[in-house]
Enzyme design. Structure first.
Site, PDB file in Angstrom:
ATOM      1  N   SER A 142      39.373  28.811  44.722  1.00 37.70           N
ATOM      2  CA  SER A 142      40.464  27.840  44.622  1.00 37.70           C
ATOM      3  C   SER A 142      41.784  28.595  44.603  1.00 37.70           C
ATOM      4  CB  SER A 142      40.336  27.020  43.338  1.00 37.70           C
ATOM      5  OG  SER A 142      41.507  26.258  43.082  1.00 37.70           O
ATOM      6  N   TYR A 155      38.872  27.273  34.312  1.00 36.39           N
ATOM      7  CA  TYR A 155      38.610  27.027  35.734  1.00 36.39           C
ATOM      8  C   TYR A 155      39.234  28.126  36.583  1.00 36.39           C
ATOM      9  CZ  TYR A 155      38.817  24.540  40.253  1.00 36.39           C
ATOM     10  OH  TYR A 155      38.702  24.182  41.577  1.00 36.39           O
TER      11      TYR A 155
END
Length: 269
Positions: A142, A155
């Site tokens: 990401s 995350y």
């Protein structure tokens, strides 16, 4: 001949969103696909849809935080097909919390599901790939693994870990014919994104998303195309890279627009 004829793929988080898009794309190009996710009802529906589209697909309910997940998935693929050619480590989850409020249990679960689990699956699959002298691992990271974007420390840490793990896998296994790359998506129009914002905000993100140079959310198809490229022999000379597919988000520091807006607000009477 389709790019993935005669090949098999394991795709995690495959019941919806990007994972389903990856399974559909690879399957439509000839791959036999094994998908996994935590929610059985969604997984069964996804498997049926893939099969209805003519794809050789089956599913296994699994949690990527489980220490046995890698062996379970690879054993299932080997039992059914006798080979593992592609792994797409896609499963992910958010734990939205301010840094000072992150609970250790939550931190551990996110890291286990999004870094340790992908490590275990990549390791189990790579053992078979090394024997075969070929294989491709694609880790879905990401842009949050590159920059901070919201209260998602665990995350972002897991995604950044995937970047580095990718390089080590690529460096060590390249001599065995096994490639490993990662993809860093930006904002993609998935159910997870849609459910995290208001309907009005979602509409703005689809058209006129000023934070992104392309001014819109990316599509699942755009990410699936990138994944299919890296997984295929078209990328036979590509390993150890992180392919950023973010509509230009990381290229734009976004400082001037924010500063300009602040000045406009400051000048209001």
């Amino acid at each position: 001949m389709a790019r993935f004829d005669g090949k098999t793929a394991i795709i995690t988080g495959g019941s919806k969103g990007l994972g389903f898009g990856f399974a559909d794309r690879l399957g439509s190009e000839g791959a036999k696909v094994l998908i996994t996710a935590r929610t059985e009802s969604e997984l069964v529906a996804a498997e049926k849809e893939l099969v209805d589209r003519g794809i050789d697909a089956f599913s296994i309910v699994g949690d990527m935080a489980s220490p046995s997940i890698g062996d379970e998935l690879v054993d299932a693929a080997m039992s059914r097909w006798g080979q593992v050619d592609v792994v797409v480590n896609n499963a992910g989850l958010f734990d939205a919390a301010d840094f000072l409020d992150i609970a250790l249990d939550n931190w551990n679960y996110v890291i286990n599901a999004m870094l340790t689990g992908p490590f275990l699956l990549a390791q189990a699959a790579a053992r078979q790939m090394v024997k075969a002298g070929k294989g491709s691992i694609v880790n879905i990271s990401s842009i949050d693994g590159h920059v901070a974007d919201g209260p998602y420390t665990s995350y972002g840490a897991a995604k950044a870990g995937l970047h580095t793990m990718t390089k080590y896998i690529a460096t060590e296994l390249g001599r065995h014919g096994v490639r490993c790359n990662s993809i860093s998506p930006g904002w993609v129009d998935t159910p997870m994104v849609a459910s995290s914002v208001s309907e009005e905000m979602h509409d703005r993100m689809l058209q006129g998303f000023t934070r992104v140079p392309l001014r819109r959310l990316l599509t699942v198809d755009e990410l699936a195309a990138a994944c299919a490229f890296l997984a295929s022999d078209d990328a036979s000379g590509v390993t150890g890279i992180d392919l950023v597919v973010d509509g230009g988000t990381l290229a734009d520091a976004h400082i001037i627009p924010v500063a300009d807006n602040l000045l406009k607000l400051a000048n209001l009477d």
